[in-house]
Write a protein that holds these residues in place. Structure first.
Motif, PDB file in Angstrom:
ATOM      1  N   VAL A 130      -5.255   3.352 -12.186  1.00 18.91           N
ATOM      2  CA  VAL A 130      -3.809   3.182 -12.304  1.00 18.91           C
ATOM      3  C   VAL A 130      -3.161   4.516 -11.947  1.00 18.91           C
ATOM      4  CG1 VAL A 130      -3.930   3.709 -14.785  1.00 18.91           C
ATOM      5  CG2 VAL A 130      -1.978   2.441 -13.917  1.00 18.91           C
ATOM      6  N   VAL A 157      -2.732   7.941  -3.045  1.00 20.98           N
ATOM      7  CA  VAL A 157      -2.718   6.642  -3.726  1.00 20.98           C
ATOM      8  C   VAL A 157      -2.633   5.480  -2.732  1.00 20.98           C
ATOM      9  CG1 VAL A 157      -1.851   7.399  -5.962  1.00 20.98           C
ATOM     10  CG2 VAL A 157      -0.219   6.911  -4.144  1.00 20.98           C
ATOM     11  N   GLY A 158      -2.202   5.761  -1.514  1.00 17.66           N
ATOM     12  CA  GLY A 158      -2.139   4.731  -0.474  1.00 17.66           C
ATOM     13  C   GLY A 158      -3.246   4.946   0.550  1.00 17.66           C
ATOM     14  N   ARG A 159      -3.978   3.870   0.846  1.00 19.74           N
ATOM     15  CA  ARG A 159      -5.053   3.924   1.849  1.00 19.74           C
ATOM     16  C   ARG A 159      -4.484   4.346   3.199  1.00 19.74           C
ATOM     17  NH1 ARG A 159      -7.658  -0.851   4.675  1.00 19.74           N
ATOM     18  NH2 ARG A 159      -5.798  -1.961   4.029  1.00 19.74           N
ATOM     19  N   ALA A 166      -9.276  11.434 -11.816  1.00 18.03           N
ATOM     20  CA  ALA A 166      -8.206  10.498 -12.179  1.00 18.03           C
ATOM     21  C   ALA A 166      -8.382   9.088 -11.625  1.00 18.03           C
ATOM     22  CB  ALA A 166      -6.865  11.057 -11.697  1.00 18.03           C
ATOM     23  N   MET A 225       5.072   5.566  -1.054  1.00 14.60           N
ATOM     24  CA  MET A 225       4.647   5.925  -2.404  1.00 14.60           C
ATOM     25  C   MET A 225       3.374   6.758  -2.247  1.00 14.60           C
ATOM     26  SD  MET A 225       7.050   4.620  -4.179  1.00 14.60           S
ATOM     27  CE  MET A 225       6.362   5.150  -5.748  1.00 14.60           C
ATOM     28  N   HIS A 234      -7.536   6.927  -2.568  1.00 10.08           N
ATOM     29  CA  HIS A 234      -8.474   6.841  -1.453  1.00 10.08           C
ATOM     30  C   HIS A 234      -8.557   8.205  -0.798  1.00 10.08           C
ATOM     31  CE1 HIS A 234      -9.935   2.816  -1.022  1.00 10.08           C
ATOM     32  NE2 HIS A 234      -8.740   2.309  -1.222  1.00 10.08           N
ATOM     33  N   GLY A 289      -7.985   5.971  -8.778  1.00 10.99           N
ATOM     34  CA  GLY A 289      -6.744   5.426  -8.227  1.00 10.99           C
ATOM     35  C   GLY A 289      -6.329   5.978  -6.881  1.00 10.99           C
ATOM     36  N   HIS A 336       0.228   7.217 -12.388  1.00 11.43           N
ATOM     37  CA  HIS A 336       1.150   7.619 -13.442  1.00 11.43           C
ATOM     38  C   HIS A 336       2.421   6.783 -13.394  1.00 11.43           C
ATOM     39  CE1 HIS A 336       3.746  10.726 -15.567  1.00 11.43           C
ATOM     40  NE2 HIS A 336       2.836  10.365 -16.434  1.00 11.43           N
ATOM     41  N   ASN A 343      -1.567   5.967   3.682  1.00 12.49           N
ATOM     42  CA  ASN A 343      -1.014   7.323   3.591  1.00 12.49           C
ATOM     43  C   ASN A 343      -2.082   8.364   3.903  1.00 12.49           C
ATOM     44  OD1 ASN A 343       1.438   6.326   2.770  1.00 12.49           O
ATOM     45  ND2 ASN A 343       1.123   6.779   0.598  1.00 12.49           N
ATOM     46  N   ARG A 362      -6.158  -1.327  -7.230  1.00  8.93           N
ATOM     47  CA  ARG A 362      -5.561  -0.253  -8.018  1.00  8.93           C
ATOM     48  C   ARG A 362      -4.142  -0.624  -8.435  1.00  8.93           C
ATOM     49  NH1 ARG A 362      -4.812   3.600  -4.285  1.00  8.93           N
ATOM     50  NH2 ARG A 362      -5.121   1.967  -2.747  1.00  8.93           N
ATOM     51  N   VAL A 411      -6.812  10.657 -20.942  1.00  4.80           N
ATOM     52  CA  VAL A 411      -7.441  10.452 -19.628  1.00  4.80           C
ATOM     53  C   VAL A 411      -6.483  10.944 -18.544  1.00  4.80           C
ATOM     54  CG1 VAL A 411      -8.929   8.515 -20.304  1.00  4.80           C
ATOM     55  CG2 VAL A 411      -6.623   8.063 -19.496  1.00  4.80           C
ATOM     56  N   VAL A 414      -4.725  10.503 -14.777  1.00  7.65           N
ATOM     57  CA  VAL A 414      -4.368   9.503 -13.759  1.00  7.65           C
ATOM     58  C   VAL A 414      -3.678  10.215 -12.592  1.00  7.65           C
ATOM     59  CG1 VAL A 414      -4.147   7.575 -15.388  1.00  7.65           C
ATOM     60  CG2 VAL A 414      -2.136   8.955 -14.846  1.00  7.65           C
ATOM     61  N   ALA A 415      -3.730   9.562 -11.451  1.00 12.07           N
ATOM     62  CA  ALA A 415      -3.126  10.142 -10.248  1.00 12.07           C
ATOM     63  C   ALA A 415      -1.610   9.995 -10.289  1.00 12.07           C
ATOM     64  CB  ALA A 415      -3.679   9.446  -9.006  1.00 12.07           C
ATOM     65  N   GLY A 416      -0.913  10.985  -9.775  1.00 12.08           N
ATOM     66  CA  GLY A 416       0.542  10.901  -9.642  1.00 12.08           C
ATOM     67  C   GLY A 416       0.917   9.986  -8.482  1.00 12.08           C
ATOM     68  N   GLU A 417       2.151   9.596  -8.454  1.00  8.70           N
ATOM     69  CA  GLU A 417       2.648   8.730  -7.368  1.00  8.70           C
ATOM     70  C   GLU A 417       4.143   8.971  -7.292  1.00  8.70           C
ATOM     71  OE1 GLU A 417       2.251   4.565  -8.172  1.00  8.70           O
ATOM     72  OE2 GLU A 417       2.649   3.975  -6.115  1.00  8.70           O
ATOM     73  N   CYS A 443       0.808  -1.209   0.000  1.00 11.88           N
ATOM     74  CA  CYS A 443       0.000   0.000   0.000  1.00 11.88           C
ATOM     75  C   CYS A 443       0.846   1.267   0.000  1.00 11.88           C
ATOM     76  CB  CYS A 443      -0.918  -0.003   1.204  1.00 11.88           C
ATOM     77  SG  CYS A 443      -2.591   0.381   0.754  1.00 11.88           S
ATOM     78  N   GLY A 444       1.776   1.332  -0.887  1.00 12.67           N
ATOM     79  CA  GLY A 444       2.560   2.549  -0.972  1.00 12.67           C
ATOM     80  C   GLY A 444       3.572   2.688   0.129  1.00 12.67           C
ATOM     81  N   ARG A 445       4.087   1.598   0.611  1.00  8.48           N
ATOM     82  CA  ARG A 445       5.072   1.646   1.685  1.00  8.48           C
ATOM     83  C   ARG A 445       6.395   1.099   1.208  1.00  8.48           C
ATOM     84  NH1 ARG A 445       2.438   3.972   6.280  1.00  8.48           N
ATOM     85  NH2 ARG A 445       1.099   4.873   4.733  1.00  8.48           N
ATOM     86  N   HIS A 485      -2.018  13.712 -13.727  1.00  5.36           N
ATOM     87  CA  HIS A 485      -1.299  13.707 -15.003  1.00  5.36           C
ATOM     88  C   HIS A 485      -2.247  13.326 -16.143  1.00  5.36           C
ATOM     89  CE1 HIS A 485       2.836  13.512 -13.153  1.00  5.36           C
ATOM     90  NE2 HIS A 485       2.077  13.174 -12.124  1.00  5.36           N
TER      91      HIS A 485
END
Lengths: 254, 254
Positions: free
Chosen positions: A216, B163-165, B142, B45, B146, B144, A218, B167, A193, B24, B26-29, A101-103, B10
């Motif tokens: 998704v 992008v992370g639940r 975008a 992330m 939470h 992707g 970027h 985070n 996701r 389209v 999308v979310a950055g990360e 989860c983004g860690r 983006h």
């Protein structure tokens, strides 16, 4: 096809918007402690159906082991998995043990994998979506889980639901290694996701097509581009969006 | 109310089910490396909108620091946050640094917090759901991501998408600490599933009501029971289910 443990579902009472008490089902969640060569690595909160495959998938996807040949023994004890390797002296870098989860820091490992070109027909996408949405027993009964699947054409090799999005990915890839299934002819499906780490894990396992019900990021797209992965997201009913590898999609349905 | 960085979105091209190329969003990360007293802790992330609040929320929710008074300095450098504390000698236990999406060991820390009884009217739940679903700009544009929010009555103190639940939860609690907002009169809202670690984090921050659009796990309910938290899940439009603390819900809507 792996068996599923429906005992992962619990009945509880809840009060609805009318103030009425109802019996509803919720997903289970248990801590699974993972030890590698007597060193405690992580506690995974999981549905608990596939502790062995989850442990193996986690270790491989975290780049802590390269393949099954490194494993001397694996022991599952209720809520603990102990893995011992042939090379106990290899130093574990704790900073890398952070995924989920983004860690994660798995992105630090740049790989030179170039995935094979595997084509997928639009009609197959629709057939898979229809088949897979009929299999999500735990989600339908209890909610609170993500599903992942490994498919070759219309055949579902593995279907796993878990309370953790990353756990489900790790378990399916763990099953792939345990059964020694080829990766280069497979399609990986997830309800979750497509963040960078998920795309990276699927690429790292050599699977050329990744299909998701959800969105998704970027960075997820950038990683798919690097590895030459066909990336299809927002795949639901008759809709989907191809974010990379559109040359591999055969538009055969009207 | 905090400002939102829409540059987190983006524009990319994707091919839809008709074989048509579309633009389209999308979310950055981006990777955010977190250092505590010169020790690299984790790479998060993230969408990257609130690096300071995310770092603080993460450190507190992982029990690596107790509160802001432990922090001597915090420096944000593009994709890096360096936190230094007054007590550099405190040993960091790497095994605890694992949270996110069912990866965590924060559950090992049993707390004796008993949350206050805060009542919530059914009509307020409906008002909040309506207000909050209008705020999810990044999700709407975008996907992707939470969202999480901290509310007092109808006022939204913080609204964060990531992008992370985990985070998003960490950032909202980090903002609470940074602004020194009281916790005992707040409602915490999330679009994400209420797994044990999410419930634990919200309880650990002293917030008595937790409201989610999504489902809940069995362990999530057990933790809410332990802390006396009012736990409301599957809250969408006119529906919701109270899994704990129903005595605190006033059914005033028909």
């Amino acid at each position: 096809m792996q068996p599923k443990m429906t005992s992962a579902i619990h009945s509880v009472t809840a009060v609805d918007e009318y103030g009425q008490t109802r019996t509803v089902q919720v997903a289970g969640e248990m801590p699974l402690k993972l030890f590698l060569d007597e060193c405690e690595i992580v506690t995974l909160m999981t549905l608990g159906s596939y502790p062995e495959a989850l442990a193996i998938g986690y270790l491989i996807n975290q780049h802590l082991i390269k393949d099954l040949h490194e494993i001397r023994s694996l022991q599952v004890n209720w809520n603990m998995v102990e893995v011992s390797t042939f090379n106990k002296d290899k130093k574990i870098n704790h900073n890398t043990i952070t995924s989920g989860c983004g860690r994660g820091a798995v992105l630090d490992t740049i790989s030179d994998i170039l995935l094979p070109n595997l084509t997928i027909k639009q009609s197959l996408i629709y057939t898979l979506l229809q088949t897979l949405t009929q299999q999500d027993e735990i989600h339908r009964q209890a909610g609170g889980v993500h599903a992942c699947a490994l498919c070759h054409q219309t055949e579902i090799f593995a279907f796993v639901e878990d309370v953790g999005r990353h756990n489900a990915v790790d378990t399916v890839t763990g099953l792939m290694w345990l059964h020694n299934w080829a990766s280069d002819d497979k399609i990986f499906y997830t309800t979750g996701r497509l963040t960078s780490e998920i795309v990276m894990k699927v690429a790292h396992n050599g699977i050329p097509i990744l299909l998701s019900r959800s969105g998704v990021t970027h960075k997820g797209i950038q990683i798919a581009q690097t590895f030459g992965m066909t990336l299809i997201a927002h795949a639901k009913k008759q809709h989907f969006l191809v974010f990379n590898g559109e040359k591999n999609v055969i538009f055969d349905a009207k």
